[in-house]
Every structure is written in C-alpha cells, then in structure tokens.
Scaffold this motif. Sequence first.
Motif, PDB file in Angstrom:
ATOM      1  N   ASP A  15       7.273  -1.197  -5.392  1.00  0.00           N
ATOM      2  CA  ASP A  15       6.158  -1.857  -6.482  1.00  0.00           C
ATOM      3  C   ASP A  15       5.093  -2.154  -5.333  1.00  0.00           C
ATOM      4  O   ASP A  15       5.306  -2.471  -4.184  1.00  0.00           O
ATOM      5  N   PRO A  16       3.899  -1.541  -5.662  1.00  0.00           N
ATOM      6  CA  PRO A  16       2.581  -1.962  -4.745  1.00  0.00           C
ATOM      7  C   PRO A  16       2.214  -3.473  -4.480  1.00  0.00           C
ATOM      8  O   PRO A  16       1.520  -3.563  -3.515  1.00  0.00           O
ATOM      9  N   GLN A  17       2.917  -4.237  -5.469  1.00  0.00           N
ATOM     10  CA  GLN A  17       2.660  -5.706  -5.074  1.00  0.00           C
ATOM     11  C   GLN A  17       3.338  -6.048  -3.607  1.00  0.00           C
ATOM     12  O   GLN A  17       2.807  -7.122  -2.933  1.00  0.00           O
ATOM     13  N   ASN A  18       4.286  -5.208  -2.989  1.00  0.00           N
ATOM     14  CA  ASN A  18       4.622  -5.428  -1.718  1.00  0.00           C
ATOM     15  C   ASN A  18       5.269  -6.715  -1.513  1.00  0.00           C
ATOM     16  O   ASN A  18       5.006  -7.415  -0.570  1.00  0.00           O
ATOM     17  N   ALA A  19       5.914  -7.228  -2.484  1.00  0.00           N
ATOM     18  CA  ALA A  19       6.387  -8.604  -2.368  1.00  0.00           C
ATOM     19  C   ALA A  19       7.739  -8.553  -1.804  1.00  0.00           C
ATOM     20  O   ALA A  19       8.495  -9.778  -1.657  1.00  0.00           O
ATOM     21  N   GLY A  61       2.862  -2.990   6.923  1.00  0.00           N
ATOM     22  CA  GLY A  61       3.082  -1.597   6.868  1.00  0.00           C
ATOM     23  C   GLY A  61       4.309  -1.305   6.015  1.00  0.00           C
ATOM     24  O   GLY A  61       5.068  -2.390   5.414  1.00  0.00           O
ATOM     25  N   GLY A  62       4.367  -0.243   5.593  1.00  0.00           N
ATOM     26  CA  GLY A  62       5.531   0.245   4.603  1.00  0.00           C
ATOM     27  C   GLY A  62       5.751   1.687   4.304  1.00  0.00           C
ATOM     28  O   GLY A  62       4.723   2.371   4.381  1.00  0.00           O
ATOM     29  N   PHE A  63       6.646   2.001   3.648  1.00  0.00           N
ATOM     30  CA  PHE A  63       6.779   3.424   3.249  1.00  0.00           C
ATOM     31  C   PHE A  63       6.098   4.098   2.272  1.00  0.00           C
ATOM     32  O   PHE A  63       5.448   4.984   2.441  1.00  0.00           O
ATOM     33  N   MET A  64       5.956   3.358   1.287  1.00  0.00           N
ATOM     34  CA  MET A  64       5.317   3.891   0.002  1.00  0.00           C
ATOM     35  C   MET A  64       3.831   4.135   0.262  1.00  0.00           C
ATOM     36  O   MET A  64       3.086   4.907   0.022  1.00  0.00           O
ATOM     37  N   ALA A  65       3.103   3.036   1.023  1.00  0.00           N
ATOM     38  CA  ALA A  65       1.807   3.048   1.296  1.00  0.00           C
ATOM     39  C   ALA A  65       1.301   4.306   2.210  1.00  0.00           C
ATOM     40  O   ALA A  65       0.429   4.619   2.373  1.00  0.00           O
ATOM     41  N   LEU A 117      13.134  -1.615   3.374  1.00  0.00           N
ATOM     42  CA  LEU A 117      11.927  -0.773   3.517  1.00  0.00           C
ATOM     43  C   LEU A 117      10.656  -1.076   2.728  1.00  0.00           C
ATOM     44  O   LEU A 117      10.641  -1.061   1.461  1.00  0.00           O
ATOM     45  N   PRO A 118       9.659  -1.859   3.153  1.00  0.00           N
ATOM     46  CA  PRO A 118       8.613  -2.675   2.398  1.00  0.00           C
ATOM     47  C   PRO A 118       7.705  -1.404   1.758  1.00  0.00           C
ATOM     48  O   PRO A 118       7.750  -0.340   2.369  1.00  0.00           O
ATOM     49  N   HIS A 119       6.861  -1.904   0.917  1.00  0.00           N
ATOM     50  CA  HIS A 119       6.246  -0.761   0.108  1.00  0.00           C
ATOM     51  C   HIS A 119       4.871  -0.516   0.914  1.00  0.00           C
ATOM     52  O   HIS A 119       4.417   0.572   1.136  1.00  0.00           O
ATOM     53  N   GLY A 120       4.548  -1.688   1.775  1.00  0.00           N
ATOM     54  CA  GLY A 120       3.039  -1.742   2.296  1.00  0.00           C
ATOM     55  C   GLY A 120       2.058  -2.067   1.702  1.00  0.00           C
ATOM     56  O   GLY A 120       2.067  -1.730   0.453  1.00  0.00           O
ATOM     57  N   ALA A 121       1.094  -2.693   2.231  1.00  0.00           N
ATOM     58  CA  ALA A 121      -0.051  -2.824   1.197  1.00  0.00           C
ATOM     59  C   ALA A 121      -0.955  -1.894   0.904  1.00  0.00           C
ATOM     60  O   ALA A 121      -0.879  -0.986   1.671  1.00  0.00           O
ATOM     61  N   ILE A 122      -1.447  -1.916   0.086  1.00  0.00           N
ATOM     62  CA  ILE A 122      -2.199  -0.730  -0.509  1.00  0.00           C
ATOM     63  C   ILE A 122      -3.427  -1.197  -1.360  1.00  0.00           C
ATOM     64  O   ILE A 122      -3.255  -2.274  -2.297  1.00  0.00           O
ATOM     65  N   GLU A 123      -4.637  -0.479  -1.302  1.00  0.00           N
ATOM     66  CA  GLU A 123      -5.733  -0.768  -2.043  1.00  0.00           C
ATOM     67  C   GLU A 123      -5.664  -0.002  -3.316  1.00  0.00           C
ATOM     68  O   GLU A 123      -5.067   0.984  -3.623  1.00  0.00           O
ATOM     69  N   LEU A 124      -6.472  -0.529  -4.485  1.00  0.00           N
ATOM     70  CA  LEU A 124      -6.490   0.132  -5.906  1.00  0.00           C
ATOM     71  C   LEU A 124      -6.505   1.618  -5.476  1.00  0.00           C
ATOM     72  O   LEU A 124      -5.714   2.327  -6.234  1.00  0.00           O
ATOM     73  N   ARG A 125      -7.708   2.134  -4.893  1.00  0.00           N
ATOM     74  CA  ARG A 125      -7.685   3.763  -4.670  1.00  0.00           C
ATOM     75  C   ARG A 125      -6.622   4.326  -4.311  1.00  0.00           C
ATOM     76  O   ARG A 125      -6.029   5.418  -4.831  1.00  0.00           O
TER      77      ARG A 125
END
Length: 276
Positions: free
Chosen positions: A39-43, A56-60, A82-90
């Motif tokens: 989940d891009p919320q990375n929570a 940092g994280g895997f999906m990002a 395995l965190p998602h990682g922070a990610i911008e909208l684009r």
Amino acid sequence: MPLIAFVSPKGGVGKTTLAANVADALRRGGRAVLALDLDPQNALRLHFGVPLHDTGGFMAELPRRPDWRALVRRTAPDVLLLPHGAIELRAALEQALLLEREPATLATPLREMLSDPKLLVVADLPPGPSQALAVAAPLATVIVTVLQSEAISTAMLAEVESGRFLGGGTMAALFGGRLQFVLNGVDLRARLSRSAAEVVARHLGPRLLGAVSRDEAVAEALSEMRLVQDMAPASAAAGDLRHVARAIEMLLPAMPEVAPAASAAGPLPGLLRGGW
Ligand SMILES: Nc1ncnc2c1ncn2[C@@H]1O[C@H](COP(=O)(O)OP(=O)(O)O)[C@@H](O)[C@H]1O
Ligand SMILES: [Mg+2]
C-alpha cells in the motif's frame, strides 16, 4: 509458503493494523513471517518501529527491479518487514502502469518469497481494487477482508461478500472462494455498532473469522510504534487479535516451525546475508 492478503472495500478500517498485529501473532506462534507492504500509504512499518526517516522500500523501487532480499528490515518483534517505501503521486501512477504492463515485476519476487517453505507472507494491500491486488490475489492462500462495524458495512454486504469490491467480473470470481472476513472496531455498548456486527455475523456465518473490539490500546500502540500484544497484552483488542490470528492459522497448510522470537538466532538467519 502461504500468502495472507489483507484487503478492504475502503480505507481507514484497520487493515494495516490487523495485518501488522496478525503478523506478530503468527510469529509469536512459531512461524517465520515476512510482512509485505503493498500500500503506497507506507504505513505498515509504523507498527514495527521502523524510524520515520527510513522511507525506503520495495514497491517504491519497483521500476529499477530491486533485489527484495536487500530491502528486508529485521524488526524488534522479529517479523521480517518489506516496507512499501515513500512514493510521490506521479510515481504511484507510474507504478500502477508498470504493474499493469509487466505484472511479473511484482509476481516474480512474490513467487520467490512464497517459494520458501518456512516463510509465511502477510501482505497489506491498498483499499479497493488495485494493480497490486490483481497481481497478489491469484497467489494468495487466504484473502482477509477487513470490515468496520458500522451501517455502511451492512449496506455494502452483497457487494463485499461477492468480492466485487476488489474489481468486477473475472477478478471477483477468481477471488470469491478464498475470501474470509474480519470485523474491526466493534463496540458492543454502541447500539449501531452492535446491530451492524450482528447483521454481518449472521450473513457471513463461518466466513467471519472473528471480530476486534474498538479499543484505545490499538491507537496507543500505534502512537508508540509498537504492536498491541507487546504494549497492552491484557487489552480486549489483544485478545481479539490473538483469536483472529488463530482462526487464520487454521486455514493454512502445516508448516515447519522456526526458533521462537526470543531466540538470538531468530528466523531465517541466512536471509539478510543473502544465503536464501
Ligand atoms: N480496533 C480498533 N480500535 C481502535 N482504533 C483502531 C482499531 N483498529 C484501527 N484503529 C485505528 O484506526 C485508524 C486506521 O487504521 P488502519 O489500520 O491504518 O486502517 P487502514 O489500513 O484500513 O487504512 C488508525 O489510527 C488505527 O490506530
Ligand atoms: Mg492501511
């Protein structure tokens, strides 16, 4: 080997909370557990005490096809994360396009994770339909749908029960058989919450794995970046979460147990050294 996917028709219902605390309970029960944040919320990381500056994280990092093993965090509760990682909208939009065009960028590493007979993977998905879900759901052993104990859950029950909320047509048909449910935020003193819980329980029957009380201990644990079982083991929610984890465990195939969480060796000592 099994994959337990936590999904929900809408956000804010306790999906990440349940994924984190069930992962912890399964680890305490002797399983080696990898908690995977899709989940891009990375929570999910917040429940495991990962410092806020560690974004940092895997999906990002998916576009550069990272080695997921190198991104695994070993957490204090001894759950691998395995965190998602922070990610911008684009970047989030690009990630969705990538997963649609090349689902193997996620499916291949996920299959690798699941190929370890000792490892149980608990995944936190975004709410509603998503590309990540389209990739993960066909590989899932159990799909746990989190519902809130409120009127809207009863109103949406037919939609929810059929799995249509996960995406129409084939998607829903594909997942339908493996859908299980957990009711979160139940407050037996509140008339609406209680009657919603009764309607949902009657309707879902044995597919309702359990219910989790609305309990301040849950939010308090999160504010300390800890798990409920660790912070408030005697709380109502901790007992409910243990019950839900046991119900989920009953649906899983038998697996080898690994060293208990207290062991210095911990699970999968080879993982972080690349000895997979
Ligand atoms: N059983 C509960 N009792 C009290 N607060 C809860 C409970 N479950 C979740 N919460 C709180 O609700 C909020 C949303 O939970 P979260 O797990 O992040 O939802 P989601 O992942 O579905 O968006 C969080 O602040 C969490 O602490
Ligand atoms: Mg969440």
